[in-house]
Design an enzyme around this catalytic site. Structure first.
Site, PDB file in Angstrom:
ATOM      1  N   GLY A 107       0.834  -1.213   0.000  1.00  0.00           N
ATOM      2  CA  GLY A 107       0.000   0.000   0.000  1.00  0.00           C
ATOM      3  C   GLY A 107       0.862   1.254   0.000  1.00  0.00           C
ATOM      4  O   GLY A 107       2.088   1.180  -0.159  1.00  0.00           O
TER       5      GLY A 107
ATOM      6  N   VAL B  99      -4.363 -11.130   7.140  1.00  0.00           N
ATOM      7  CA  VAL B  99      -3.882 -10.819   8.499  1.00  0.00           C
ATOM      8  C   VAL B  99      -4.980 -10.941   9.556  1.00  0.00           C
ATOM      9  O   VAL B  99      -4.706 -10.874  10.754  1.00  0.00           O
ATOM     10  CB  VAL B  99      -3.216  -9.419   8.588  1.00  0.00           C
ATOM     11  CG1 VAL B  99      -1.921  -9.386   7.782  1.00  0.00           C
ATOM     12  CG2 VAL B  99      -4.166  -8.307   8.173  1.00  0.00           C
TER      13      VAL B  99
ATOM     14  N   ALA C 282      -0.790  -3.045   8.108  1.00  0.00           N
ATOM     15  CA  ALA C 282      -2.021  -3.317   7.335  1.00  0.00           C
ATOM     16  C   ALA C 282      -3.214  -2.630   7.990  1.00  0.00           C
ATOM     17  O   ALA C 282      -3.377  -2.684   9.211  1.00  0.00           O
ATOM     18  CB  ALA C 282      -2.261  -4.821   7.265  1.00  0.00           C
TER      19      ALA C 282
ATOM     20  N   ILE D  52      -7.441  -0.819   7.107  1.00  0.00           N
ATOM     21  CA  ILE D  52      -8.507  -0.410   6.176  1.00  0.00           C
ATOM     22  C   ILE D  52      -9.397   0.626   6.866  1.00  0.00           C
ATOM     23  O   ILE D  52      -9.339   0.784   8.088  1.00  0.00           O
ATOM     24  CB  ILE D  52      -9.393  -1.603   5.750  1.00  0.00           C
ATOM     25  CG1 ILE D  52     -10.055  -2.270   6.977  1.00  0.00           C
ATOM     26  CG2 ILE D  52      -8.612  -2.613   4.929  1.00  0.00           C
ATOM     27  CD1 ILE D  52     -11.197  -3.210   6.629  1.00  0.00           C
ATOM     28  N   THR D  53     -10.200   1.294   6.076  1.00  0.00           N
ATOM     29  CA  THR D  53     -11.247   2.165   6.643  1.00  0.00           C
ATOM     30  C   THR D  53     -12.612   1.683   6.140  1.00  0.00           C
ATOM     31  O   THR D  53     -12.709   1.089   5.059  1.00  0.00           O
ATOM     32  CB  THR D  53     -11.089   3.638   6.198  1.00  0.00           C
ATOM     33  OG1 THR D  53     -11.014   3.676   4.763  1.00  0.00           O
ATOM     34  CG2 THR D  53      -9.879   4.284   6.795  1.00  0.00           C
TER      35      THR D  53
ATOM     36  N   ASP E 170     -15.520   4.160   6.582  1.00  0.00           N
ATOM     37  CA  ASP E 170     -16.012   5.392   7.211  1.00  0.00           C
ATOM     38  C   ASP E 170     -17.523   5.565   7.043  1.00  0.00           C
ATOM     39  O   ASP E 170     -18.115   5.150   6.049  1.00  0.00           O
ATOM     40  CB  ASP E 170     -15.308   6.610   6.589  1.00  0.00           C
ATOM     41  CG  ASP E 170     -13.835   6.687   6.945  1.00  0.00           C
ATOM     42  OD1 ASP E 170     -13.358   5.821   7.696  1.00  0.00           O
ATOM     43  OD2 ASP E 170     -13.168   7.621   6.473  1.00  0.00           O
TER      44      ASP E 170
ATOM     45  N   GLY F 176     -17.068  10.182  11.854  1.00  0.00           N
ATOM     46  CA  GLY F 176     -17.209   9.189  10.777  1.00  0.00           C
ATOM     47  C   GLY F 176     -16.280   7.999  10.906  1.00  0.00           C
ATOM     48  O   GLY F 176     -16.244   7.140  10.023  1.00  0.00           O
TER      49      GLY F 176
ATOM     50  N   TYR G  68     -12.676   2.844  13.231  1.00  0.00           N
ATOM     51  CA  TYR G  68     -11.243   3.034  12.960  1.00  0.00           C
ATOM     52  C   TYR G  68     -10.535   3.662  14.175  1.00  0.00           C
ATOM     53  O   TYR G  68      -9.450   3.229  14.571  1.00  0.00           O
ATOM     54  CB  TYR G  68     -11.120   3.938  11.734  1.00  0.00           C
ATOM     55  CG  TYR G  68      -9.741   4.151  11.171  1.00  0.00           C
ATOM     56  CD1 TYR G  68      -9.187   3.250  10.262  1.00  0.00           C
ATOM     57  CD2 TYR G  68      -8.991   5.284  11.499  1.00  0.00           C
ATOM     58  CE1 TYR G  68      -7.937   3.473   9.709  1.00  0.00           C
ATOM     59  CE2 TYR G  68      -7.739   5.515  10.954  1.00  0.00           C
ATOM     60  CZ  TYR G  68      -7.214   4.609  10.058  1.00  0.00           C
ATOM     61  OH  TYR G  68      -5.969   4.832   9.508  1.00  0.00           O
TER      62      TYR G  68
ATOM     63  N   ILE H 230      -1.803  11.456   5.341  1.00  0.00           N
ATOM     64  CA  ILE H 230      -0.669  11.227   4.444  1.00  0.00           C
ATOM     65  C   ILE H 230      -1.236  11.063   3.023  1.00  0.00           C
ATOM     66  O   ILE H 230      -2.331  10.499   2.850  1.00  0.00           O
ATOM     67  CB  ILE H 230       0.093   9.937   4.866  1.00  0.00           C
ATOM     68  CG1 ILE H 230       0.465   9.972   6.372  1.00  0.00           C
ATOM     69  CG2 ILE H 230       1.346   9.734   4.011  1.00  0.00           C
ATOM     70  CD1 ILE H 230       1.367  11.089   6.822  1.00  0.00           C
TER      71      ILE H 230
END
Ligand code: CAA
Length: 246
Positions: free
Chosen positions: A13, A62, A89, A91-92, A94, A149, A153, A186
């Site tokens: 990624g 994972v 590793a 993910i989102t 949202d 949101g 996460y 980022i």
């Protein structure tokens, strides 16, 4: 510099690729996981193009405890014991909490937090035996401050640092450090997936006035994984352009 085997989850990624390149530049043998077959050949070709030939990859989910255990055993047989682990590793999924489903919650907790258990558990024995280890957990500014949101996460990312602080205490006398890095926003696909108007409002809140670069996070990972960083453990190092100061 001692050459070690560095395992980076999600290393294909945005931030992961930069971490793999920087650790390889430092002379380590880099191993990454990827979750979906398809782009690994192109990624390896890119890495070769940059001159990195000692980079390996393993298909591994994972979120699957047994698969992680088996993969670490295979790496030990194929290459050797892992001395550096970067749990990157993530993910989102949202959406406001009202709209979030149990599936969204489970996907984020499993990928972002359960994965840290799944990967750390099988590498730790080898690190204890070697009397050396570096574990870096890539969390987020949103684990520190919360984010509209991102209930799922933010919970997972805050959980990562709880893991860091507890394990750091257990292994501190064994030459193993455990640290968290909390990147801000980022310039990666994950952040570019945030709607442009929302993203622009977020960038306006960053005192440095721009998104961070994956290479900036990678440089910090590289330092925390070095022999010189042996006195840093249990830390949560923020790199967020001043967006959240603690
Ligand atoms: N604070 C307060 N209120 C807000 C708000 C905020 N930050 N954002 C939106 N609202 C309000 C809206 O104005 C709206 O109010 P009304 O109903 O009164 O009009 C209400 O909340 C609902 O907003 P939306 O209609 O926009 O809700 P939505 O469900 O369509 O979208 C969202 C919500 C998906 C969370 C969207 O706001 C979003 O994408 N936000 C960004 C989330 C984010 O920062 N994700 C980071 C991804 S990158 C990453 O995670 C990497 C990392 O580690 C940094």
């Amino acid at each position: 510099m001692t050459k070690r085997i560095a395992l980076v989850t999600g290393g294909m990624g945005g931030i992961g690729t930069a971490i793999c390149k920087t650790l390889a530049e430092s002379g380590h043998i880099v191993v990454t996981t990827y979750s979906k077959p398809g782009r690994e050949q192109a990624w390896h070709a890119d890495m070769k193009g940059f001159g990195f030939t000692d980079i390996h990859s393993y298909l591994c989910d994972v979120t699957d405890t047994a698969a992680c255990r088996e993969m670490v055993a295979k790496i030990a047989r194929d290459i050797g014991p892992v001395g550096i682990l970067v749990n990157n590793a993530g993910i989102t999924r949202d959406g406001t909490f009202k709209k979030q489903t149990k599936e969204d919650w489970d996907a984020v907790i499993r990928t972002n937090l359960d994965s840290v258990f799944n990967m750390t558990k099988p590498v730790l024995d080898g690190m204890l035996e070697a009397g050396f280890g570096r574990i870096v957990n890539i969390s987020s500014i949103n684990g520190q401050k919360g984010q509209f949101g991102q209930v799922n996460y933010s919970a997972a990312k805050a959980g990562m640092h709880g893991f860091t602080m507890a394990l750091a205490q257990e292994v501190a006398r064994k030459g193993i450090t455990v640290n968290t890095i909390s990147p801000g926003y980022i310039a990666t696909e994950m952040v570019m997936a945030v709607p442009e108007d929302v993203r622009n409002k977020i960038i306006a809140q960053i005192p440095v006035g721009r998104l961070g670069k994956p290479e900036e996070i990678a440089a910090l990972v590289n330092f925390l994984c070095s022999d010189q960083a042996g006195f840093i453990t249990g830390a949560n190092v923020a790199m967020n352009g001043g967006q959240h100061m603690m």
